[in-house]
Every structure is written in C-alpha cells, then in structure tokens.
Design an enzyme around this catalytic site. Sequence first.
Site, PDB file in Angstrom:
ATOM      1  N   LYS A 159      77.753  65.625  52.984  1.00 43.93           N
ATOM      2  CA  LYS A 159      78.916  65.897  53.731  1.00 43.93           C
ATOM      3  C   LYS A 159      79.054  67.477  53.251  1.00 43.93           C
ATOM      4  O   LYS A 159      79.822  67.482  52.292  1.00 43.93           O
ATOM      5  CB  LYS A 159      79.979  65.088  53.680  1.00 43.93           C
ATOM      6  CG  LYS A 159      80.994  65.050  54.672  1.00 43.93           C
ATOM      7  CD  LYS A 159      81.932  64.155  54.720  1.00 43.93           C
ATOM      8  CE  LYS A 159      83.099  64.323  55.434  1.00 43.93           C
ATOM      9  NZ  LYS A 159      83.010  64.894  56.645  1.00 43.93           N
TER      10      LYS A 159
HETATM   11  N1  PMP Z   1      79.647  62.093  61.404  1.00 42.96           N
HETATM   12  C1  PMP Z   1      80.097  63.179  61.081  1.00 42.96           C
HETATM   13  C2  PMP Z   1      79.225  64.541  61.113  1.00 42.96           C
HETATM   14  C3  PMP Z   1      81.203  63.244  60.079  1.00 42.96           C
HETATM   15  O1  PMP Z   1      81.574  64.555  59.725  1.00 42.96           O
HETATM   16  C4  PMP Z   1      82.190  62.058  59.972  1.00 42.96           C
HETATM   17  C5  PMP Z   1      83.331  62.172  59.196  1.00 42.96           C
HETATM   18  N2  PMP Z   1      83.185  62.189  58.083  1.00 42.96           N
HETATM   19  C6  PMP Z   1      81.578  60.959  60.308  1.00 42.96           C
HETATM   20  C7  PMP Z   1      80.135  60.827  61.071  1.00 42.96           C
HETATM   21  C8  PMP Z   1      82.089  59.684  60.195  1.00 42.96           C
HETATM   22  O2  PMP Z   1      82.199  59.503  58.965  1.00 42.96           O
HETATM   23  P1  PMP Z   1      83.180  58.432  58.249  1.00 42.96           P
HETATM   24  O3  PMP Z   1      83.177  57.262  59.119  1.00 42.96           O
HETATM   25  O4  PMP Z   1      82.841  58.029  56.683  1.00 42.96           O
HETATM   26  O5  PMP Z   1      84.556  59.161  58.231  1.00 42.96           O
END
Ligand code: PMP
Length: 305
Positions: A159
Amino acid sequence: MPITPTEKIWFNGELIPWDQAQIHILTHTLHYGMGVFEGIRAYETEDGPGVFRLTDHMRRLAESAQIMMMPLPYSVEELVQAAKETVASTGLPSCYVRPIAYYGYGEMGLNTLPCSVDVAIACWPWGAYLGDDAATKGVRMKISSWQRHDHNIMPPSSKTTGNYVNSSLAKVEALKAGYDEAILLNRAGMVAECTGENIFVSRKGKLITPPVASGALEGITQDTVMTIARDLGFEVVLGDLSRADLYVADEMFVCGTAAEVSAVNSVDDRDLPCPGPMTTAIAHEYAKAVRGQVDRYKDWVEHAR
Ligand code: PMP
C-alpha cells in the site's frame, strides 16, 4: 472529501496539536511517492471505540514497508498502541485512522537508503466512502481505460502512496464519465480490483474474488468478507474474473475499509440485480461484526481504551 480536524496527531512517538503536524516542502516522499500507509476504521461499540482489525492493518503496513525496503522505526505492537492512543485522544465514538510512514526531510535523489523515516497517525470522522446509498441502491461501475499496476512495475500488494496515482487517474476518469467507481483490469486483461476496494462476484451460487496475483491488494475487508460469507454457508473462491463475468453476475459488491460493503448496480451500463441476497446478508453481518456485536468476530475489535 473535506477533512474535519481533531485535536491531536501522533507524530514520531508523541501526540502533537493537529495544526502543528506539518512537513517541509522538500520532504522526500512528496517528490518521489514512496511512502506506505493504511486506512483503518474505529467503530462505536458498547465498550467505547473499537478499531477493526488494527493489528492486521499495522502488520500490512510493516509488510508494505518491507516490500519497499523502508526500515520502520516502530514495531507493529508500538504502532497498534500509538493508534489506540490517537483514537482515544479524539474523544470520538468512531473515526477513520490513517497511519503513514514516509521518507522525511534531509535527503534528495532516488536513493532512499540514507533517508530517515517519519511516521504519523491521524484520525478524523469519515462517513460512507461511496455514498450513503451504496449499501442499498448500489454504485455504478465502469471498467477503466487505465490498467492496474503489474507486480514488476509497482508492487500492488504494497500500500504505497505512489501506487495511488493509478487509482486517482481511474477514479477521476470514472467520475467524469458519470460513474461512481472504476474497475481496473490487469495487464493480462483480467479483473484486478477497484481504485480502493476489492471485488466480489456471485455466479451460480458461488462467490468469486480476484487474488493478490491478479494485481489486487490483499484486502483486510476482503478477508473479513470471505470469513463471514463462509460462516453464512456460502461457497467462496479466490479466482480470475473476466470483464464479461461481471456483466453476467448474479450479484456483485465491492468492499474496503473506507467503502465497507457496497452493492454494485451496474457495470459498463449492464444492470445487475441490486442489492442481491448474498450482498444484503454479508453487508448486514459485516456491519454487526465491526461494531463488536458478533461473538465469533469479537477478537477483531481492538478497543482504544
Ligand atoms: N484495494 C485498494 C487499491 C485499496 O486501496 C484498498 C483500501 N485499503 C482495498 C483494496 C481494500 O483494502 P482493505 O479492505 O484492507 O481496506
């Protein structure tokens, strides 16, 4: 979305006043985009604010840093504690939590090895990311003309702040065209994910969600939803989806910390049944789980005080 300030921001080990959490214009990450961050939600529970899967989010932050070869100056346990302190300092019953680690002021150029790493955690109130109606009326989706990052270009499983240039390009393109959110395909032409959510499609009684190998982030909500769906008796598989699989879905939803569980009412102007029965059941259970109202998921709720 406008930010509502709270009182304090955690910055390199201490809580400082919101307005004093500022950085120099020559901050390395501002120029080159190599920071790692998380998006977490704290929900109102009977025992005060509960941060949902906080430790898992901080572990992913550490993994993002590891992929980027960024030495984090705090352990996962220290970051968990810091996030709890920050949430408690707001006095809010619920909020969004944004930790970020970045290369600070002092070095320029693309060699990150001599750079120092700064860490901050900010919290503020944040409503439904894809709109208040997303869970019931659903969102309109469009396959983007932008492709998802490839694993050998910008690792999508980290991320990283710079990765979100790709997400923003796709998001703005979709909004300008009158849609709510974009779906990104990978370089093989298969479905990866949305700009900030993972995708679930139901077809012939089975729920399918693209894996990390497709170019999707390893979503914590995706994992939560898979657990909830299986506990509700649904069959769930990680697998490839083509764009046509989306057009003929029995139902479809997207999920993420910010968007929670949001139903999808159409993809590229092909209407889908919305919200379908699986989406409704999963969204309902998710809303209870994050608030500490389901015994079997109570360990996921980490209380801020
Ligand atoms: N894909 C992307 C590109 C994201 O930015 C997020 C948000 N963090 C998610 C999927 C979903 O991840 P999470 O459920 O861990 O928030």
